[in-house]
Design an enzyme around this catalytic site. Structure first.
Site, short mmCIF file in Angstrom:
data_model
loop_
_atom_site.label_atom_id
_atom_site.label_comp_id
_atom_site.label_asym_id
_atom_site.label_seq_id
_atom_site.Cartn_x
_atom_site.Cartn_y
_atom_site.Cartn_z
N GLU A 26 -19.64 -83.62 -53.92
CA GLU A 26 -19.92 -85.03 -53.61
C GLU A 26 -18.65 -85.60 -52.98
O GLU A 26 -17.64 -85.78 -53.66
CB GLU A 26 -20.31 -85.83 -54.85
N CYS A 56 -17.25 -94.43 -54.48
CA CYS A 56 -17.80 -93.62 -53.38
C CYS A 56 -18.98 -94.31 -52.70
O CYS A 56 -19.21 -94.11 -51.52
CB CYS A 56 -18.23 -92.25 -53.89
#
Length: 480
Positions: free
Chosen positions: A247, A281
């Site tokens: 990720e 994020c």
């Protein structure tokens, strides 16, 4: 000043050798903790401990493993306030924000562990000629989790639940910028009697992370971090023919339709862009607003930004803590300065305050375009660049024009526009909210934002290896 150690095979140990690294409180610029960086030898010791402990852990029933994980989760919940304060001191997150995310991740850990009780580790089907096929999913063995600095507690809890419940042992390497709270998590795991070697901790920088990703006995690497480092981690794991779940970065868009309340939406976007000082994020980093409500939206967004008061996250009045360090603040300042130099309008913020700490104010930019870094590269700071679009369709199209594809958010009341939003190239799409989603959420990032599906059953699929066992109804007769 705190002195940290590695946790290997159930023992707290000093590194064999290596540099001494320091953790700095970003609100005060004072040294907060120090530790010896792990060498390749230390990483090998941790992986060996995991390899040796894993068969005994896997031999426990699923229910027994889940019970151990739940005991750890309950203890973490009891210490959530302490952990939130540690996060604040090591990377700047306001305590109230940290506590909220820690509480949510504890619930997520328990929900993920509970899924192991219904996951099909063994399935049976009968095929032609009464041949029975058993599908058995085996744990991988020793696995690695490399976590980022912005959510040190949350990312450990999210990643470890399925890996441990599936019967794997784990070596965790947190970011060298925020390892203190992770160390405390391991102390709490030790306190509830997690078997030695099932959970191991090595502290260090990219050298330790590289040694972990390249280790021949690490069967899966779960990495969260930058695109550049993620590529190297994925290449190292792939070179061993081992799995990786990556990720990576995001440049997450927001598309705002004409029919929504501009003030309420602006307040929601301000939270999504500025909470944790934009160091998430999935922070809202590109905002596309319909021209019919653009003026009212921008006015309300500027007003909301000005309520994000700067300060040490230990103070209850603080809404916006510091960035993690001077290096990250320099990235944010460079992006904003680049935009202004190329013609963007600075509506609020954009000036580094004259005070100790790595602070940067909530900033709103308009008149931005795709020549600017703030629209193309991950800023990871409290900056909200706004683009006015003529139609919702134009907003969707521009939102899709990015090499990243982690998450996207859409605000609309039009059912057809909601359907259109589902086609955005992103692992997660939120409609009329930001964040949210329970343990059933399953996704895989698109583009440069990563690879490997995770969440819900996918996390267990990644943590196990399926094997087919075909069983005929009778064995051949012996020759006489």
């Amino acid at each position: 000043m705190k002195s940290l150690q590695h946790f290997i095979g159930g023992r707290w140990v000093e590194p064999a050798d290596g540099d001494i690294l320091t953790v700095v409180n970003p609100a005060t610029e004072d040294a907060f903790a120090r530790f010896g960086a792990a060498s390749a030898h230390d990483v090998d010791r941790a992986v060996t401990a995991a390899v040796e402990a894993q068969p005994r852990w896997a031999a426990l029933s699923v229910a027994e493993r889940v019970d151990r994980i739940n005991a750890w989760a309950d203890t973490v919940a009891e210490h959530a306030a302490e952990l939130a304060e540690l996060e604040c001191r090591e990377m700047g997150k306001p305590v109230a924000v940290g506590r909220s995310f820690i509480d949510g991740s504890v619930a997520g850990l328990k929900a993920a562990a509970a899924q192991a009780l219904t996951y099909p580790f063994a399935e049976t089907v009968t095929g032609p000629d009464e041949v029975r096929t058993d599908i058995v999913r085996h744990p991988l063995g020793a696995t690695a989790v490399i976590t980022p600095w912005n959510f040190p507690v949350t990312m450990v809890l999210i990643a470890l639940g399925p890996l441990l419940a599936a019967g794997n042992a784990v070596v965790v390497k947190p970011s060298e910028r925020s390892p203190v709270s992770t160390g405390r998590l391991f102390e709490l795991a030790e306190a509830v009697g997690m078997p030695p070697g099932v959970m191991n901790l090595v502290l260090g920088d990219g050298r330790a992370g590289g040694a972990l990703a390249e280790h021949e006995d690490v069967q899966l690497v779960h990495f969260t971090g930058s695109v550049g480092t993620g590529r190297r981690v994925g290449a190292a794991a792939g070179g061993r023919l081992h799995r990786s779940v990556l990720e990576l970065g995001g440049k997450d868009p927001v598309v705002i339709d004409a029919g929504v309340d501009p003030v309420a939406t602006a307040q929601a976007v301000a939270f999504g862009a500025f909470v944790n000082t934009g160091q998430i994020c999935t922070s809202m980093e590109r905002i596309y607003v319909h021209e019919q409500i653009a003026d009212a939206f921008v006015e309300a967004l500027v007003a909301a930004a000005q309520t994000f008061t700067l300060g040490d996250g230990l103070e209850p009045a603080t809404v916006l803590g510091p960035l993690v360090d001077e290096r990250q603040r320099d990235v944010v300042r460079r992006h904003v300065d680049d935009a202004v130099q190329k013609g963007a309008t600075l509506r609020t913020g954009g000036v580094v305050p004259q005070r100790p700490g790595y602070f940067y104010p909530a900033t709103v930019l308009t008149d931005v375009d795709d020549t600017m870094l703030v629209m193309t590269e991950e800023t990871f700071g409290p900056v909200a660049p706004v683009v006015v679009v003529r139609t919702f369709e134009e907003g969707l199209a521009r939102a899709a024009e990015s090499r990243y594809g982690l998450a996207a958010t859409v605000y609309t009341g039009d059912p057809d526009h909601i359907v259109a939003a589902t086609r955005l190239p992103a692992g997660v799409v939120w409609v009329n909210q930001w964040q949210g989603g329970g343990p059933e959420r399953l996704y895989e990032p698109a583009g440069d934002s990563g690879m490997g599906a995770t969440g819900a059953r996918a996390a267990y699929d990644a943590a196990t290896r399926p094997a087919a066992v075909h069983i005929a109804p009778t064995a051949p007769a012996a020759n006489r």
